[in-house]
Design a protein around this motif. Structure first.
Motif, short mmCIF file in Angstrom:
data_model
loop_
_atom_site.label_atom_id
_atom_site.label_comp_id
_atom_site.label_asym_id
_atom_site.label_seq_id
_atom_site.Cartn_x
_atom_site.Cartn_y
_atom_site.Cartn_z
N ALA A 180 0.81 -1.21 0.00
CA ALA A 180 0.00 0.00 0.00
C ALA A 180 0.85 1.27 0.00
CB ALA A 180 -0.93 -0.01 1.21
N GLU A 181 2.05 1.21 0.59
CA GLU A 181 2.93 2.38 0.60
C GLU A 181 3.30 2.82 -0.81
OE1 GLU A 181 4.14 4.31 3.01
OE2 GLU A 181 3.12 3.26 4.64
N ARG A 182 3.26 1.88 -1.77
CA ARG A 182 3.67 2.17 -3.15
C ARG A 182 2.47 2.12 -4.10
NH1 ARG A 182 8.11 4.26 -4.85
NH2 ARG A 182 8.28 2.78 -6.59
N THR A 183 1.27 2.32 -3.57
CA THR A 183 0.05 2.26 -4.38
C THR A 183 -0.57 3.65 -4.49
OG1 THR A 183 -0.39 -0.04 -3.74
CG2 THR A 183 -2.24 1.24 -4.60
N GLU A 215 8.66 5.36 -11.48
CA GLU A 215 8.98 4.69 -10.22
C GLU A 215 8.55 5.49 -9.00
OE1 GLU A 215 12.64 2.58 -9.91
OE2 GLU A 215 12.97 2.63 -12.08
N ARG A 216 7.51 6.32 -9.18
CA ARG A 216 6.91 7.01 -8.03
C ARG A 216 5.84 6.14 -7.38
NH1 ARG A 216 4.47 12.18 -9.79
NH2 ARG A 216 4.57 11.46 -11.95
N ALA A 217 5.46 5.05 -8.05
CA ALA A 217 4.51 4.07 -7.51
C ALA A 217 4.75 2.76 -8.24
CB ALA A 217 3.08 4.54 -7.71
N ASP A 218 4.33 1.66 -7.61
CA ASP A 218 4.38 0.35 -8.26
C ASP A 218 3.02 -0.07 -8.76
OD1 ASP A 218 7.13 0.05 -7.67
OD2 ASP A 218 6.64 -0.70 -5.66
#
Length: 413
Positions: free
Chosen positions: A97-100, A180-183
């Motif tokens: 969730a940190e990267r969503t 690469e600011r989110a996955d």
């Protein structure tokens, strides 16, 4: 090589179905979602036709108290997002969730709530206005609420670019994943615009169909007898992931987001630029972003609103893009059945393009019976068409001169 962005889940809340199977079946069989309005009393409105969502149960994903505290456009977005996550077989654990990211567009936000608040203020005074009025109608609250429910803690915002909002949301979310600011991103659009003020306003612009005696076929893109769009409600949300993230977890990869272009006409508040230059520039930008040429495109899902001006200008823009020496691929507008979902339209049509890639079938332009001489492309009239589809383009154009174009492709590892 740049990071690839793939689609792993789709969620639908629409006038032609609330899941992928029912939406696709309706598109193939010509089941129209446009009817005479029932959510409001339309008796004195000049346009009484709309695309309403049926059999919708917000309580499937929201407790009853929360359902009462959220506008219908927020509820649509929540249900579509949860459905998309289920289809993607994706659990947002704290680390994931940190990267969503969550990016959900809307042209109007919670207009049902806003109208009700104005009525309360006028009839009962300011002390009776709900403390939930503001958070219920702010257009960013679909994205915000989805993030709260899922725990997604990455970038979170709403795109507000009229009828280009949903396509812009997907394009901007794909860019964040590439950079690469989110996955992962939950991206799409949601709209619940079926209020008296909104319909009266669009009618005053002469934008809506007044074919009240033929509601199921009132939306007829590219037809000589078209007289305006049919306003509709609903949502579509896509799960986007970086390819490496999706492959690591064995996700079902449905398609790839290959290209995105967005421009402004800088011309008029509601009319498209008559030479189509803004639309052409957006389509060219999407092609450049995808690393493709015009000859690579196998199908175009048009903005195709069923308004006299949009359909002729979009036709001319597509012809200008391809030039006189090259055949234009098949073009169709699925708004003939869904109506126009405003800020959710671009997201819904991107999701429909992904279904077309999966089924290798072009959804037709239904209700096209009398061709307009100025609209002279192959619009796939009234019958689905099997085709070899690898690259598809979808257009979304909005009031204010906003243009957003996406290119989606079949996935190959």
């Amino acid at each position: 090589m740049r990071r690839r962005v793939v689609v792993t889940g789709l969620g639908f809340v629409t006038p032609i179905g609330n899941d992928a199977v029912s939406v696709w079946t309706s598109l193939m069989e010509g089941r129209s979602g446009t009817r005479i309005l029932t959510r409001i009393d339309p008796a004195d409105l000049p346009s009484r036709v709309a695309g309403e969502v049926k059999e919708f149960e917000a309580e499937r994903f929201l407790p009853p108290k929360e359902a009462r505290r959220t506008d219908r456009f927020i509820q649509f977005a929540v249900v579509a997002a949860m459905q998309a996550l289920q289809a993607a077989r994706l659990e947002l654990t704290p680390a994931v969730a940190e990267r969503t990211a969550v990016v959900i567009g809307s042209a109007l936000g919670g207009v049902e709530t806003f109208e009700a608040g104005v009525e309360t203020l006028q009839a009962r005074g300011p002390a009776r206005v709900s403390p939930f009025l503001i958070p219920m109608f702010l257009a960013d609250m679909a994205a915000g609420y989805v993030a709260i429910l899922t725990g997604a803690r990455g970038p979170n915002f709403a795109t507000l670019s009229a009828c280009a909002s949903g396509a812009n949301a997907i394009g901007e979310a794909a860019r964040m994943i590439r950079e690469e600011r989110a996955d992962i991103a939950l991206a799409g659009g949601s709209e619940a615009p079926l209020t008296r003020t909104v319909i009266a306003g669009f009618a005053a612009l002469q934008a809506l169909s007044r074919r009240n005696d033929e509601p199921e076929t009132a939306s007829r893109p590219f037809d000589r007898t078209r007289d305006g769009f049919v306003i509709a409600e609903g949502a579509a949300v896509l799960v986007l992931e970086s390819e490496d993230h999706a492959r690591r977890r064995g996700a079902p990869i449905l398609a790839e987001v290959l290209g995105y272009g967005t421009t402004a006409d800088a011309y008029h508040i509601v009319q498209p630029c008559v030479d189509g230059s803004g639309a052409v520039a957006a389509m060219k930008s999407a092609l450049d972003d995808a690393g493709l040429l015009t000859r690579d495109i196998d199908y175009i899902n048009a903005h195709g609103t069923s308004t006299p001006l949009n359909d002729t200008v979009e036709t001319a823009a597509i012809k200008q893009l391809f030039g006189s020496g090259q055949a234009v691929p098949p073009v169709s507008s699925t708004k003939a059945l869904t109506g126009h979902l405003l800020g959710a339209a671009g997201a819904l049509e991107a999701a429909i393009c992904i279904l077309a890639l999966q089924h290798q079938m072009i959804p037709p332009t239904w209700h096209l019976r009398e061709p307009d001489p100025e609209c002279d492309l192959d619009y796939v009239p009234n019958q689905p068409r099997a085709a070899s589809l690898h690259y598809v383009m979808t257009n979304a154009f909005g009031f204010g001169g906003h243009n957003a174009v996406l290119i989606l492709s079949r996935y190959s590892s």
